[in-house]
Design an enzyme around this catalytic site. Structure first.
Site, PDB file in Angstrom:
ATOM      1  N   CYS A 118     -59.851  33.230   7.246  1.00 27.81           N
ATOM      2  CA  CYS A 118     -61.248  33.446   7.638  1.00 27.81           C
ATOM      3  C   CYS A 118     -61.509  32.603   8.878  1.00 27.81           C
ATOM      4  CB  CYS A 118     -62.219  33.145   6.496  1.00 27.81           C
ATOM      5  SG  CYS A 118     -62.456  31.419   6.061  1.00 27.81           S
ATOM      6  N   GLY A 119     -62.753  32.401   9.247  1.00 32.48           N
ATOM      7  CA  GLY A 119     -63.055  31.655  10.466  1.00 32.48           C
ATOM      8  C   GLY A 119     -62.619  30.208  10.406  1.00 32.48           C
ATOM      9  N   HIS A 160     -63.349  39.451   8.733  1.00 31.36           N
ATOM     10  CA  HIS A 160     -63.307  39.839  10.144  1.00 31.36           C
ATOM     11  C   HIS A 160     -62.953  38.670  11.058  1.00 31.36           C
ATOM     12  CE1 HIS A 160     -67.332  38.792   8.788  1.00 31.36           C
ATOM     13  NE2 HIS A 160     -67.530  38.269   9.990  1.00 31.36           N
ATOM     14  N   HIS A 216     -47.758  18.350  -4.719  1.00 36.53           N
ATOM     15  CA  HIS A 216     -48.529  17.487  -5.615  1.00 36.53           C
ATOM     16  C   HIS A 216     -49.573  18.233  -6.439  1.00 36.53           C
ATOM     17  CE1 HIS A 216     -47.698  13.525  -3.234  1.00 36.53           C
ATOM     18  NE2 HIS A 216     -46.607  14.225  -3.468  1.00 36.53           N
ATOM     19  N   ARG A 265     -52.392  15.795 -13.767  1.00 34.09           N
ATOM     20  CA  ARG A 265     -53.571  16.135 -12.964  1.00 34.09           C
ATOM     21  C   ARG A 265     -53.816  17.644 -12.939  1.00 34.09           C
ATOM     22  NH1 ARG A 265     -51.273  11.880  -8.759  1.00 34.09           N
ATOM     23  NH2 ARG A 265     -51.916  10.016  -9.898  1.00 34.09           N
ATOM     24  N   GLY A 282     -61.504  28.753   7.251  1.00 31.03           N
ATOM     25  CA  GLY A 282     -60.637  28.550   6.089  1.00 31.03           C
ATOM     26  C   GLY A 282     -61.375  27.943   4.922  1.00 31.03           C
ATOM     27  N   VAL A 283     -62.488  27.296   5.186  1.00 24.02           N
ATOM     28  CA  VAL A 283     -63.224  26.585   4.142  1.00 24.02           C
ATOM     29  C   VAL A 283     -63.860  27.546   3.151  1.00 24.02           C
ATOM     30  CG1 VAL A 283     -65.153  25.010   3.688  1.00 24.02           C
ATOM     31  CG2 VAL A 283     -63.617  24.584   5.622  1.00 24.02           C
ATOM     32  N   GLY A 284     -64.589  28.532   3.633  1.00 23.57           N
ATOM     33  CA  GLY A 284     -65.235  29.487   2.738  1.00 23.57           C
ATOM     34  C   GLY A 284     -64.232  30.219   1.873  1.00 23.57           C
TER      35      GLY A 284
END
Length: 147
Positions: A65-66, A9, A98, A137, A68-70
């Site tokens: 999302c609010g 939301h 990368h 990597r 972006g982290v979650g």
């Protein structure tokens, strides 16, 4: 190109602008919700976006999302997904070049509609450099999924 997109939301206000920009570029969008700004938990939507990417129904994913982290955290729980929260142009292309990122997460409370569209365009226009050190990597990241 086919993109899997989802939002909670808080990310919903960006979704229409991003979808319009993608469609103008001839990109097909698989929309995993939310659909009317209803309250949803981003992990539920992220799971669907990631499944579209890992099952090769979409080449890449976008989560809104609010912050972006979650959304990035949720996506990174899925095997085969490398997600990055991006709020600047450098990170939006470098994460693909990368780190072979296949899901970008943006925060609607952090970036506006135009910035979101610019970031996503850079993300989609970028490709993995394939250099030996970067490939090494990526292999190590993949190995970490099973530990």
């Amino acid at each position: 190109m086919i993109i899997a997109m989802g939002c909670d939301h808080a990310g919903f206000p960006l979704k229409a602008a991003v979808t319009e920009m993608l469609r103008k570029r001839g990109i097909e969008v698989i929309d995993h919700g939310c659909y009317r700004g209803e309250v949803v938990d981003f992990p539920d939507v992220a799971k669907k976006v990631c499944a579209s990417v890992t099952e090769k129904k979409a080449q890449r994913g976008i989560m809104l999302c609010g912050s972006g982290v979650g959304a990035a955290i949720a996506c990174n729980k899925a095997a085969g997904i490398r997600a990055a929260c991006c709020h600047d142009i450098y990170t939006a292309h470098q994460c693909v070049e990368h780190d072979d990122v296949n899901v970008i997460a943006l925060g609607a409370d952090v970036v506006g509609k135009q910035a979101a569209c610019d970031l996503i365009q850079r993300y989609l226009d970028s490709s993995f450099s394939g250099g030996d050190e970067f490939a090494r990597r990526i292999r190590k990241l993949t190995e970490m999924e099973g530990s």
